[in-house]
Enzyme design. Sequence first.
Site: not given
Ligand code: UD1
Length: 363
Positions: A204
């Site tokens: 991820h």
């Molecule tokens: C975040 C953390 C990362 C951690 C990871 C664990 C930061 C910078 N990154 O990354 O360090 O290892 O969480 O999972 O804080 N999305 C969904 N549903 C959700 C959450 C996210 O669909 O419940 C999708 C959305 O499209 C979103 C993307 O995932 O834009 C990324 O989510 P985000 O929280 O920005 O970062 P992670 O990649 O999850």
Amino acid sequence: MKILSIVGTRPNFMKIAPLVREFRKRRIRHVLVHTGQHYDREMSQLFFDQLQLPKPDVNLGIGSGTVVEQVGRILIALEKVLTDEKPDIVVVVGDVNSTFAGAFAAKQLGIPVAHVEAGLRSFDWSMPEEINRVLTDRISGYLFTTEESANRNLLNEGRSRKDIHFVGNVMIDTLLAHRREAASSTILQRLHLSGKGYGVLTLHRPSNVDTKKSLASVISIIGELQKAIPIVFPIHPRTRRSIQSFGLGPVVGKMKNLTLTPPLGYLDFLCLMDNARIVLTDSGGIQEETTALGVPCITLRKNTERPVTLSHGTNLLVSMKKGKILAAARKAMSHHQKAGRMPPLWDGKAARRIVQLLKQFIQ
Ligand code: UD1
């Protein structure tokens, strides 16, 4: 005495769970704030249920966005919560956007900050987590560390020895507390797997999944590996989106020995790791969990902020070259796999140590 802790993403939930249990045991007033950075059922609620976390007292509901958008929204929403709640101390865990935003808001409002999992450094400033780690530590008065490298990093950055508390690893507290329960998960039967007869993959990190070139390259490595051993790939929402938008779905779909699943709950995933022959990952937490379980792990990154998993554990950091990763995976699956041992203080008692110290600081 009132403690307010801030969580937002999946790995935060495993880290806060043993602390919440200790707060309850000692009848410490505790307010749990969820920023809402992760919001899907399988990224959030499922973990609250399985780890017996109470419903958050406050959910800021900030959702997805760029790092700057997420941090900005959290700061605005937190100012009111912190001003109303007036905690004696704010506890943040890990290195995600919710961690830094929580620490920054508290510090600016004059509330002392404790950082659990302080001092880890990849020295790679292209990672959003590295920026979050350094800035969070700089504004935290109480630095709780998981490994010796973190103590050294903080001392090298000029922090005083008295602010650094080597307490162990709360994520491993949670793992040890749930390992037996996880053993009765039915995930192996559901996915038609046999113990030690498969590998697990998680991906991820933006550096692996946010460009077509890097994602296609990792997928091609997995394409080779799944010819040797069945691979289970629980897909993070970020990665699912990238596979779709880069048109890589058909390539992945053709891999007969690769099983894709939605993100799994804590107990299913712990059972899956514990019975795996090998784990390939770009996650930080999974490097630690495989070390605690004694399962071979190959980290699909150029660096790690958790070097104790290399020096003591089962983790291997190889360059991102296909040949090197495949060779390391074959070796890890043979009888020449690296023997690991448990790092110091990863004994299931980190949360107890932290809460004892917090009590001393506040009184
Ligand atoms: C975040 C953390 C990362 C951690 C990871 C664990 C930061 C910078 N990154 O990354 O360090 O290892 O969480 O999972 O804080 N999305 C969904 N549903 C959700 C959450 C996210 O669909 O419940 C999708 C959305 O499209 C979103 C993307 O995932 O834009 C990324 O989510 P985000 O929280 O920005 O970062 P992670 O990649 O999850």
